[in-house]
Design an enzyme around this catalytic site. Structure first.
Site, PDB file in Angstrom:
ATOM      1  N   ASP A   1       0.817  -1.220   0.000  1.00  0.00           N
ATOM      2  CA  ASP A   1       0.000   0.000   0.000  1.00  0.00           C
ATOM      3  C   ASP A   1       0.846   1.263   0.000  1.00  0.00           C
ATOM      4  O   ASP A   1       2.066   1.214   0.166  1.00  0.00           O
ATOM      5  CB  ASP A   1      -0.959  -0.018   1.208  1.00  0.00           C
ATOM      6  CG  ASP A   1      -0.307  -0.546   2.495  1.00  0.00           C
ATOM      7  OD1 ASP A   1       0.932  -0.482   2.603  1.00  0.00           O
ATOM      8  OD2 ASP A   1      -1.028  -1.028   3.377  1.00  0.00           O
TER       9      ASP A   1
ATOM     10  N   ASN B   1      -7.506  -2.959  14.441  1.00  0.00           N
ATOM     11  CA  ASN B   1      -8.876  -3.344  14.094  1.00  0.00           C
ATOM     12  C   ASN B   1      -8.915  -4.537  13.130  1.00  0.00           C
ATOM     13  O   ASN B   1      -9.942  -4.817  12.538  1.00  0.00           O
ATOM     14  CB  ASN B   1      -9.605  -2.143  13.465  1.00  0.00           C
ATOM     15  CG  ASN B   1      -8.912  -1.664  12.185  1.00  0.00           C
ATOM     16  OD1 ASN B   1      -7.859  -2.183  11.810  1.00  0.00           O
ATOM     17  ND2 ASN B   1      -9.501  -0.685  11.527  1.00  0.00           N
TER      18      ASN B   1
ATOM     19  N   HIS C   1      -7.213  -4.826  10.305  1.00  0.00           N
ATOM     20  CA  HIS C   1      -6.959  -4.555   8.876  1.00  0.00           C
ATOM     21  C   HIS C   1      -5.661  -5.222   8.432  1.00  0.00           C
ATOM     22  O   HIS C   1      -4.716  -5.361   9.211  1.00  0.00           O
ATOM     23  CB  HIS C   1      -6.982  -3.055   8.551  1.00  0.00           C
ATOM     24  CG  HIS C   1      -5.811  -2.248   9.020  1.00  0.00           C
ATOM     25  ND1 HIS C   1      -5.934  -1.017   9.631  1.00  0.00           N
ATOM     26  CD2 HIS C   1      -4.475  -2.465   8.960  1.00  0.00           C
ATOM     27  CE1 HIS C   1      -4.753  -0.526   9.896  1.00  0.00           C
ATOM     28  NE2 HIS C   1      -3.841  -1.385   9.517  1.00  0.00           N
TER      29      HIS C   1
ATOM     30  N   GLU D   1      -9.802  -2.054   5.468  1.00  0.00           N
ATOM     31  CA  GLU D   1     -10.350  -1.733   6.779  1.00  0.00           C
ATOM     32  C   GLU D   1     -11.592  -2.567   7.100  1.00  0.00           C
ATOM     33  O   GLU D   1     -12.330  -2.978   6.192  1.00  0.00           O
ATOM     34  CB  GLU D   1     -10.733  -0.247   6.825  1.00  0.00           C
ATOM     35  CG  GLU D   1      -9.534   0.701   6.693  1.00  0.00           C
ATOM     36  CD  GLU D   1      -8.724   0.844   7.983  1.00  0.00           C
ATOM     37  OE1 GLU D   1      -8.664  -0.106   8.793  1.00  0.00           O
ATOM     38  OE2 GLU D   1      -8.146   1.935   8.169  1.00  0.00           O
TER      39      GLU D   1
HETATM   40  C1  F6R Z   1       1.545  -1.493   6.160  1.00  0.00           C
HETATM   41  C2  F6R Z   1       0.229  -2.086   6.278  1.00  0.00           C
HETATM   42  C3  F6R Z   1      -0.550  -2.057   7.540  1.00  0.00           C
HETATM   43  C4  F6R Z   1       0.270  -2.369   8.794  1.00  0.00           C
HETATM   44  C5  F6R Z   1      -0.607  -2.292  10.037  1.00  0.00           C
HETATM   45  C6  F6R Z   1       0.188  -2.525  11.311  1.00  0.00           C
HETATM   46  O1  F6R Z   1       2.047  -1.654   4.850  1.00  0.00           O
HETATM   47  O2  F6R Z   1      -0.237  -2.593   5.311  1.00  0.00           O
HETATM   48  O3  F6R Z   1      -1.613  -2.982   7.447  1.00  0.00           O
HETATM   49  O4  F6R Z   1       0.833  -3.644   8.674  1.00  0.00           O
HETATM   50  O5  F6R Z   1      -1.231  -1.053  10.108  1.00  0.00           O
HETATM   51  O6  F6R Z   1       1.085  -1.487  11.495  1.00  0.00           O
HETATM   52  P1  F6R Z   1       2.200  -1.544  12.636  1.00  0.00           P
HETATM   53  O7  F6R Z   1       3.180  -2.582  12.218  1.00  0.00           O
HETATM   54  O8  F6R Z   1       2.818  -0.163  12.629  1.00  0.00           O
HETATM   55  O9  F6R Z   1       1.511  -1.893  13.904  1.00  0.00           O
END
Ligand code: F6R
Length: 245
Positions: free
Chosen positions: A67, A135, A137, A142
């Site tokens: 992403d 959450n 995701h 989401e």
């Molecule tokens: C990042 C991504 C997100 C993160 C998620 C957890 O490329 O796709 O889904 O993996 O938000 O983020 P952290 O590792 O910062 O807790």
């Protein structure tokens, strides 16, 4: 789904770095799906050390990232292109022309279509690395009453904006939209490896590993349909969700 419980977050990162190294050693032109966020940073540090030690060669590897935020250029220090360059690509012998992070500028729909094509170009990823949102995701898919299979533009939830605000000067600076791989793109990878640590992830991980329910309200639960999905968590998180190996 396979669950690996390690003694610590650092050990989790070592286990995953070894998996990636073993893959690239056995298949030098492997295609990797990569993630950003806080979780994979130590994994990338370990891969850099392995590359410096001559244990793994990335010169023929291709990568596609999950992403990118909409509205900030790849040169912005919070863009995911910048993150990947500074946390990994600048420090290993990968050809940057073989790395793809969607552009967050210009025509977002066209950029999503380009990401969708890159997911399948030359074949799907041999290994897709994932973190998980508080959450549930994965990438920026989401929690919602429906999920989207292909690469698309997602409006970030309050939960995600709050969680990511730690990387920005102020919460208002967090982009509200992102380009993300869709659920079908993630499930298309040959192997999916999700890493999680920290008590903020308890509800999401509980839904992922403690029952057989699949729900769009916890997008990570879709991984239960993948035949080679691995979840790597440390003992602290496993204990907190009540998981017994
Ligand atoms: C990042 C991504 C997100 C993160 C998620 C957890 O490329 O796709 O889904 O993996 O938000 O983020 P952290 O590792 O910062 O807790």
């Amino acid at each position: 789904m396979k669950v690996i419980v390690t003694g610590s977050y650092d050990e989790s990162c070592a286990v995953v770095a070894e998996m990636i190294k073993d893959l690239v050693v056995s298949k030098p032109n492997a295609k990797l799906g990569l993630a950003t966020g806080g979780t994979p940073v130590p994994i990338y540090k370990k891969l850099i050390a392995m590359n410096e030690a001559g244990e793994v060669d990335f010169s023929a590897v291709h990568t596609v990232n999950l992403d990118e935020y909409c509205g900030i250029p790849g040169t912005h220090d919070q863009s995911y292109r910048y993150f990947m360059n500074t946390n990994l690509f600048d420090h290993i012998n990968i050809d940057k022309a073989n790395t793809f992070v969607a552009s967050g500028m210009g025509d977002f729909e066209a950029n999503a279509a380009e990401l969708e094509a890159k997911v399948y170009e030359g074949g799907v990823a041999d290994l897709q690395l994932l973190g998980i949102g508080n959450n549930g995701h994965i990438a920026f898919n989401e929690a919602s009453d429906h999920l989207i299979s292909k690469a698309h533009i997602e409006t970030l939830t309050e939960s995600t904006i709050n969680a990511n605000a730690r990387f920005f000067e102020k919460k208002e600076d967090v982009p509200t939209k992102a380009i993300t791989m869709g659920m079908g793109d993630i499930l298309a990878a040959k192997k999916v490896v999700l890493v999680a640590t920290g008590l903020a992830k308890v509800p999401a991980i509980k839904g992922l590993i403690m029952d057989d329910v699949i729900t769009t309200q916890n997008p990570s639960t879709m991984l239960k349909m993948h035949t080679d999905a691995v979840v790597v968590i440390d003992k602290e998180l496993a204990d907190a969700v009540g998981y017994k190996a």
